[in-house]
Design a protein around this motif. Sequence first.
Motif, PDB file in Angstrom:
ATOM      1  N   UNK A  13       0.831  -1.208   0.000  1.00  0.00           N
ATOM      2  CA  UNK A  13       0.000   0.000   0.000  1.00  0.00           C
ATOM      3  C   UNK A  13       0.865   1.257   0.000  1.00  0.00           C
ATOM      4  N   UNK A  14       1.962   1.229   0.757  1.00  0.00           N
ATOM      5  CA  UNK A  14       2.866   2.384   0.794  1.00  0.00           C
ATOM      6  C   UNK A  14       3.491   2.619  -0.578  1.00  0.00           C
ATOM      7  N   UNK A  15       3.819   1.541  -1.276  1.00  0.00           N
ATOM      8  CA  UNK A  15       4.451   1.677  -2.585  1.00  0.00           C
ATOM      9  C   UNK A  15       3.457   2.103  -3.662  1.00  0.00           C
ATOM     10  N   UNK A  16       2.262   1.529  -3.606  1.00  0.00           N
ATOM     11  CA  UNK A  16       1.292   1.791  -4.669  1.00  0.00           C
ATOM     12  C   UNK A  16       0.498   3.067  -4.438  1.00  0.00           C
ATOM     13  N   UNK A  17       0.356   3.482  -3.178  1.00  0.00           N
ATOM     14  CA  UNK A  17      -0.375   4.705  -2.883  1.00  0.00           C
ATOM     15  C   UNK A  17      -1.874   4.546  -2.801  1.00  0.00           C
ATOM     16  N   UNK A  20      -6.539  -0.257  -3.515  1.00  0.00           N
ATOM     17  CA  UNK A  20      -6.942  -0.996  -4.711  1.00  0.00           C
ATOM     18  C   UNK A  20      -5.724  -1.454  -5.510  1.00  0.00           C
ATOM     19  N   UNK A  21      -4.746  -0.557  -5.690  1.00  0.00           N
ATOM     20  CA  UNK A  21      -3.541  -0.921  -6.439  1.00  0.00           C
ATOM     21  C   UNK A  21      -2.726  -1.976  -5.691  1.00  0.00           C
ATOM     22  N   UNK A  22      -2.677  -1.848  -4.357  1.00  0.00           N
ATOM     23  CA  UNK A  22      -1.960  -2.844  -3.555  1.00  0.00           C
ATOM     24  C   UNK A  22      -2.630  -4.203  -3.672  1.00  0.00           C
ATOM     25  N   UNK A  23      -3.959  -4.223  -3.664  1.00  0.00           N
ATOM     26  CA  UNK A  23      -4.689  -5.481  -3.795  1.00  0.00           C
ATOM     27  C   UNK A  23      -4.401  -6.142  -5.136  1.00  0.00           C
ATOM     28  N   UNK A  24      -4.351  -5.334  -6.188  1.00  0.00           N
ATOM     29  CA  UNK A  24      -4.051  -5.865  -7.513  1.00  0.00           C
ATOM     30  C   UNK A  24      -2.644  -6.445  -7.557  1.00  0.00           C
TER      31      UNK A  24
END
Length: 298
Positions: A13-17, A20-24
């Motif tokens: 989550x920290x990397x993707x911001x 939703x992006x972290x889940x993907x």
Amino acid sequence: MIDWDDVRYFLATAREGSVRAAAKRLAVNHATVLRRIAQLEQRLGAQMFEKLPSGYRLTTAGEEVLEFALQMESSSHQLETRVFGRDQSVRGLLRVTLTPILATHLLLPDFADFARRHPDIEMEIQSSGDLANLTNREADVAIRVVYDRKTLPLNLHGLKGPELFGGVYIARDRLAAWRGGASAPLRWIVISTHGIPDWASEGDVRTTAVPFRVTDAAAEIGAVRQGLGLTTLPCFVGDADPLLERVPGTDLHPYGTLWVLTQGETRKTKRVRLFTEHISGRLAEYAPLLAGMSVSGG
């Protein structure tokens, strides 16, 4: 005790911001990511993220946790590669990353040959334009075109392969029609993100229309086969295609050097050693084709 799985979801989550992006990235649903972050916050007694319209931003506590989380991740990767390196069986998973054009137009027959010789090795070919991170164990072996050796990370171990050259190509029947005086316009065919290289002189054949743009190499090759015009291709693609011919009056240009790369303890496993030796030998055999020496120009 901190659960490493909770930390993985926090890092993603920290990397993707965004959740939703972290889940993907992690191939889970967003509710799982939220639950894992909530568990970590509960254990630490602090809020990790501030939710904004633009996404998730680390709080001050989250930034402090991030530093330690990265250290945990690094230690985890080191442990995995050390244990992996002691695995000397000729079985298990072997992940190889390379560009689609190298896979489909050159090396897939050699991968298939290796798989037939070692049926207990499960091969995963990551044919993508994205470069997998060997340090993070996203792949075990990378086959890459490297223009400047100094750009290679110091922690990678490489077997240097042949030089790779490219040229300018046109469909044989279109070249014959042009020589016969055909008036249909010729275009440059280019991948949108690349453009026309400075070195790609049009030689004896001149283009007379706006470029034809595509988004990938497969479409580029298809377009030049259809007779739309000129394009630049690696010699191992253009010279091996019976429908194509080098544009008269053009020169070859170096793309870089092929390297077979591994990382740390990973390279010591028997299946990785067997594969790198196998593919390095095949690349050496392909050296004339890769350098554009298998046919005469023009």
